[in-house]
Design a protein around this motif. Structure first.
Motif, PDB file in Angstrom:
ATOM      1  N   GLU A 170       0.832  -1.211   0.000  1.00 25.28           N
ATOM      2  CA  GLU A 170       0.000   0.000   0.000  1.00 25.28           C
ATOM      3  C   GLU A 170       0.863   1.256   0.000  1.00 25.28           C
ATOM      4  O   GLU A 170       0.528   2.245  -0.647  1.00 25.28           O
ATOM      5  CB  GLU A 170      -0.958   0.005   1.196  1.00 25.28           C
ATOM      6  N   ASN A 171       1.960   1.222   0.730  1.00 23.40           N
ATOM      7  CA  ASN A 171       2.852   2.383   0.803  1.00 23.40           C
ATOM      8  C   ASN A 171       4.348   2.026   0.725  1.00 23.40           C
ATOM      9  O   ASN A 171       5.153   2.882   0.378  1.00 23.40           O
ATOM     10  CB  ASN A 171       2.609   3.152   2.118  1.00 23.40           C
ATOM     11  N   LYS A 188       6.819   2.960  -2.250  1.00 18.83           N
ATOM     12  CA  LYS A 188       6.786   4.308  -2.826  1.00 18.83           C
ATOM     13  C   LYS A 188       8.136   5.012  -2.598  1.00 18.83           C
ATOM     14  O   LYS A 188       8.922   4.622  -1.741  1.00 18.83           O
ATOM     15  CB  LYS A 188       5.621   5.087  -2.217  1.00 18.83           C
ATOM     16  N   HIS A 207       4.427  -1.091  -6.589  1.00 14.94           N
ATOM     17  CA  HIS A 207       3.660   0.161  -6.618  1.00 14.94           C
ATOM     18  C   HIS A 207       4.373   1.193  -5.764  1.00 14.94           C
ATOM     19  O   HIS A 207       4.549   0.931  -4.580  1.00 14.94           O
ATOM     20  CB  HIS A 207       2.253  -0.103  -6.086  1.00 14.94           C
ATOM     21  N   TRP A 228       5.269   8.938  -9.164  1.00 11.33           N
ATOM     22  CA  TRP A 228       3.964   9.471  -8.737  1.00 11.33           C
ATOM     23  C   TRP A 228       4.223  10.869  -8.180  1.00 11.33           C
ATOM     24  O   TRP A 228       5.337  11.152  -7.712  1.00 11.33           O
ATOM     25  CB  TRP A 228       3.346   8.537  -7.677  1.00 11.33           C
ATOM     26  N   GLN A 284       2.686  12.044  -5.580  1.00 13.50           N
ATOM     27  CA  GLN A 284       2.541  12.033  -4.129  1.00 13.50           C
ATOM     28  C   GLN A 284       3.576  11.085  -3.529  1.00 13.50           C
ATOM     29  O   GLN A 284       4.076  10.187  -4.194  1.00 13.50           O
ATOM     30  CB  GLN A 284       1.138  11.558  -3.728  1.00 13.50           C
ATOM     31  N   GLN A 285       3.816  11.279  -2.227  1.00 11.69           N
ATOM     32  CA  GLN A 285       4.752  10.407  -1.491  1.00 11.69           C
ATOM     33  C   GLN A 285       6.103  10.288  -2.200  1.00 11.69           C
ATOM     34  O   GLN A 285       6.723   9.220  -2.217  1.00 11.69           O
ATOM     35  CB  GLN A 285       4.108   9.037  -1.222  1.00 11.69           C
ATOM     36  N   ASN A 310       2.118   6.674 -12.353  1.00 12.68           N
ATOM     37  CA  ASN A 310       0.820   6.665 -11.689  1.00 12.68           C
ATOM     38  C   ASN A 310       0.186   8.053 -11.782  1.00 12.68           C
ATOM     39  O   ASN A 310       0.837   9.055 -11.449  1.00 12.68           O
ATOM     40  CB  ASN A 310       1.043   6.287 -10.215  1.00 12.68           C
ATOM     41  N   GLU A 311      -1.048   8.096 -12.273  1.00 14.71           N
ATOM     42  CA  GLU A 311      -1.884   9.311 -12.190  1.00 14.71           C
ATOM     43  C   GLU A 311      -1.286  10.501 -12.926  1.00 14.71           C
ATOM     44  O   GLU A 311      -1.131  11.581 -12.356  1.00 14.71           O
ATOM     45  CB  GLU A 311      -2.174   9.644 -10.718  1.00 14.71           C
ATOM     46  N   GLN A 334      -7.506   1.829 -11.352  1.00  8.18           N
ATOM     47  CA  GLN A 334      -7.460   1.743  -9.887  1.00  8.18           C
ATOM     48  C   GLN A 334      -8.775   1.217  -9.316  1.00  8.18           C
ATOM     49  O   GLN A 334      -8.793   0.330  -8.478  1.00  8.18           O
ATOM     50  CB  GLN A 334      -7.105   3.103  -9.286  1.00  8.18           C
ATOM     51  N   HIS A 363     -11.285   3.133  -7.571  1.00 10.41           N
ATOM     52  CA  HIS A 363     -11.780   3.735  -6.318  1.00 10.41           C
ATOM     53  C   HIS A 363     -13.188   4.259  -6.578  1.00 10.41           C
ATOM     54  O   HIS A 363     -13.378   5.404  -7.020  1.00 10.41           O
ATOM     55  CB  HIS A 363     -10.841   4.849  -5.858  1.00 10.41           C
ATOM     56  N   GLU A 389      -6.682  -1.202  -7.602  1.00 12.01           N
ATOM     57  CA  GLU A 389      -6.886  -0.605  -6.270  1.00 12.01           C
ATOM     58  C   GLU A 389      -8.367  -0.548  -5.916  1.00 12.01           C
ATOM     59  O   GLU A 389      -8.856   0.463  -5.384  1.00 12.01           O
ATOM     60  CB  GLU A 389      -6.290   0.821  -6.227  1.00 12.01           C
ATOM     61  N   TRP A 414      -8.013  -2.631  -2.588  1.00 10.32           N
ATOM     62  CA  TRP A 414      -7.065  -1.722  -1.914  1.00 10.32           C
ATOM     63  C   TRP A 414      -7.172  -1.885  -0.400  1.00 10.32           C
ATOM     64  O   TRP A 414      -7.680  -1.023   0.310  1.00 10.32           O
ATOM     65  CB  TRP A 414      -7.297  -0.279  -2.362  1.00 10.32           C
ATOM     66  N   TRP A 421      -7.697   3.808   3.509  1.00 11.29           N
ATOM     67  CA  TRP A 421      -7.383   5.232   3.344  1.00 11.29           C
ATOM     68  C   TRP A 421      -8.659   6.081   3.283  1.00 11.29           C
ATOM     69  O   TRP A 421      -8.601   7.292   3.447  1.00 11.29           O
ATOM     70  CB  TRP A 421      -6.597   5.426   2.036  1.00 11.29           C
TER      71      TRP A 421
HETATM   72  O1  G3I Z   1       3.907   6.831   7.998  1.00  7.71           O
HETATM   73  C1  G3I Z   1       3.393   8.069   8.482  1.00  7.71           C
HETATM   74  C2  G3I Z   1       3.474   8.130   9.973  1.00  7.71           C
HETATM   75  O2  G3I Z   1       4.820   8.081  10.362  1.00  7.71           O
HETATM   76  C3  G3I Z   1       2.792   9.410  10.456  1.00  7.71           C
HETATM   77  O3  G3I Z   1       2.774   9.448  11.847  1.00  7.71           O
HETATM   78  C4  G3I Z   1       1.377   9.477   9.935  1.00  7.71           C
HETATM   79  C5  G3I Z   1       0.677  10.774  10.322  1.00  7.71           C
HETATM   80  O4  G3I Z   1      -0.200  11.214   9.319  1.00  7.71           O
HETATM   81  O5  G3I Z   1       1.413   9.412   8.543  1.00  7.71           O
HETATM   82  C6  G3I Z   1       1.961   8.214   8.049  1.00  7.71           C
HETATM   83  O6  G3I Z   1       1.959   8.279   6.661  1.00  7.71           O
HETATM   84  C7  G3I Z   1       0.701   8.079   6.040  1.00  7.71           C
HETATM   85  C8  G3I Z   1       0.881   6.949   5.038  1.00  7.71           C
HETATM   86  O7  G3I Z   1      -0.293   6.791   4.291  1.00  7.71           O
HETATM   87  C9  G3I Z   1       1.211   5.628   5.711  1.00  7.71           C
HETATM   88  O8  G3I Z   1       0.172   5.247   6.544  1.00  7.71           O
HETATM   89  C10 G3I Z   1       0.310   9.352   5.334  1.00  7.71           C
HETATM   90  O9  G3I Z   1       0.008  10.361   6.266  1.00  7.71           O
HETATM   91  C11 G3I Z   1      -0.890   9.105   4.464  1.00  7.71           C
HETATM   92  O10 G3I Z   1      -1.134  10.263   3.668  1.00  7.71           O
HETATM   93  C12 G3I Z   1      -0.620   7.932   3.537  1.00  7.71           C
HETATM   94  O11 G3I Z   1      -1.797   7.712   2.795  1.00  7.71           O
HETATM   95  C13 G3I Z   1      -1.659   6.855   1.685  1.00  7.71           C
HETATM   96  C14 G3I Z   1      -2.003   7.617   0.416  1.00  7.71           C
HETATM   97  O12 G3I Z   1      -1.932   6.742  -0.690  1.00  7.71           O
HETATM   98  C15 G3I Z   1      -1.076   8.785   0.176  1.00  7.71           C
HETATM   99  O13 G3I Z   1      -1.530   9.534  -0.878  1.00  7.71           O
HETATM  100  C16 G3I Z   1      -2.612   5.704   1.854  1.00  7.71           C
HETATM  101  O14 G3I Z   1      -2.212   4.900   2.961  1.00  7.71           O
HETATM  102  C17 G3I Z   1      -2.666   4.853   0.582  1.00  7.71           C
HETATM  103  O15 G3I Z   1      -3.733   3.940   0.669  1.00  7.71           O
HETATM  104  C18 G3I Z   1      -2.908   5.743  -0.623  1.00  7.71           C
HETATM  105  O16 G3I Z   1      -2.883   4.935  -1.767  1.00  7.71           O
HETATM  106  C19 G3I Z   1      -3.097   5.575  -3.034  1.00  7.71           C
HETATM  107  C20 G3I Z   1      -2.305   4.833  -4.075  1.00  7.71           C
HETATM  108  O17 G3I Z   1      -0.959   4.750  -3.701  1.00  7.71           O
HETATM  109  C21 G3I Z   1      -2.435   5.490  -5.441  1.00  7.71           C
HETATM  110  N1  G3I Z   1      -3.819   5.645  -5.820  1.00  7.71           N
HETATM  111  C22 G3I Z   1      -4.679   6.282  -4.834  1.00  7.71           C
HETATM  112  C23 G3I Z   1      -4.563   5.572  -3.480  1.00  7.71           C
HETATM  113  C24 G3I Z   1      -5.515   6.178  -2.470  1.00  7.71           C
HETATM  114  O18 G3I Z   1      -5.164   7.506  -2.192  1.00  7.71           O
END
Ligand code: G3I
Length: 315
Positions: free
Chosen positions: A41-42, A45, A78, A82, A84-85, A126-127, A202, A204, A233, A273, A281
């Motif tokens: 999931e993460n 990245k 994955h 991208w 993001q991240q 991605n995206e 994806q 969603h 996803e 997902w 998420w």
């Molecule tokens: O790991 C940190 C942690 O240390 C911190 O304390 C915490 C506080 O917010 O954040 C944690 O990171 C989070 C991360 O997920 C891991 O859990 C981020 O805030 C959070 O934004 C992140 O969200 C992920 C998101 O992508 C980011 O855009 C979701 O889990 C994940 O499901 C989501 O997945 C994406 C796909 O990769 C691409 N397509 C869309 C999909 C849904 O948004």
């Protein structure tokens, strides 16, 4: 589910998060027994694998890959590129330095698993589109124009000649401006010899927005370009609270997606997902919405589970 999917030559997958995988037996057991494919999931990245330039960390990615190996599952990588991240150090690079960073990142991350038989495919980009079908004005696009897409696919092919290389996006499940932009890009890249092997939808979805009823037709037009297609996803959210009528609609949508993939030979499978509403998420992103997955927060199967199971099992 995985036995029935395999009998059809398809996979049924789930995105996995490293923390519950380490800490919860129910999570681990369902992940291992119900699914034949997993996606991090993460953990794969850019912010996880190369948080600082040239410093690669694969602990989370390896956790997912090792779990999959133990359980005879395929891993879909994955994601490489991208908006993001991705760490700030990447976003501020000059064009030539960004090109070099892309090459190095893809070579290291894809290269690490190139000889690992569990890792069979990657979301390379991605995206890249906006919902209206225009290019997303990400830092990638603003710095490099469209060229980063072809560069990334070529770098991934060089790092693992056998991996299936995918372009992935959301709101492209039905035929619309965005999926048509993706269709035109994939067609054009393949004509130029860029190694795009696969398109990821994806998935969603939300019950309140209706089902994209032309999903099978859309998958088929991509398949006719010669690429594999897959749902990468899938989740189907609802306005909370849950009730039985929303659960029924959600189950119907899940069944429709599985049936569409079943009906398209080039559709390799469907990845959900996550699988439990305990880890999703959706509530963090869409206030007041949730319950998007096939198990509830207590790992009980929902009507959506039965729908997916029966659609995989049915004649
Ligand atoms: O790991 C940190 C942690 O240390 C911190 O304390 C915490 C506080 O917010 O954040 C944690 O990171 C989070 C991360 O997920 C891991 O859990 C981020 O805030 C959070 O934004 C992140 O969200 C992920 C998101 O992508 C980011 O855009 C979701 O889990 C994940 O499901 C989501 O997945 C994406 C796909 O990769 C691409 N397509 C869309 C999909 C849904 O948004």
């Amino acid at each position: 589910m995985r036995t029935h999917a395999a009998a059809r030559g398809k996979f049924i997958g789930a995105a996995l998060a490293t923390s519950p995988l380490a800490n919860e037996t129910s999570y681990r057991t369902i992940a291992a027994t119900e699914f034949s494919q997993v996606t991090a999931e993460n953990a794969m990245k850019w912010e996880s694998t190369e948080p600082n330039q040239g410093q690669f960390t694969f602990s989370g990615a390896d956790t997912i890959v090792n779990f999959a190996t133990q359980n005879n599952q395929q891993v879909h990588g994955h994601t490489l590129i991208w908006h993001q991240q991705t760490p700030g150090w990447v976003q501020g690079l000059s064009a030539s330095a960004m090109r070099t960073a892309i090459q190095n990142h893809i070579s290291q991350v894809v290269g690490r698993y190139a000889d690992n038989p569990a890792v069979t495919s990657w979301d390379v980009v991605n995206e890249v589109f906006d919902d209206n079908g225009g290019w997303r004005t990400s830092f990638w696009y603003n710095t490099l124009g469209q060229s980063f897409v072809a560069d990334a696919f070529r770098a991934a092919r060089a790092a693992d000649p056998d991996a299936r290389l995918c372009i992935n996006d959301y709101n492209v499940e039905g035929i619309n401006a965005k999926s048509t932009a993706m269709y035109n890009l994939v067609s054009s890249l393949r004509q130029q010899g860029v190694p795009v092997d696969c398109v990821g939808f994806q998935g969603h979805l939300a019950i309140q927005y209706g089902f994209p009823s032309d999903i099978q037709q859309n998958m088929q037009r991509f398949a006719d370009l010669g690429v594999q297609v897959r749902v990468t996803e899938l989740d189907i959210r609802m306005q909370m609270p849950r009730d039985s009528s929303k659960d029924t609609t959600q189950a119907t949508y899940y069944r429709n997606v599985i049936n569409a993939c079943n009906a398209v030979t080039a559709c390799a499978g469907v990845t959900i997902w996550g699988f439990t509403d305990k880890y999703s998420w959706v509530p963090d992103t869409f206030s007041g919405q949730g319950a998007a997955l096939i198990y509830d927060e207590n790992y009980q199967q929902k009507p959506a589970y039965t729908a997916v199971h029966d659609a995989l099992a049915g004649g």
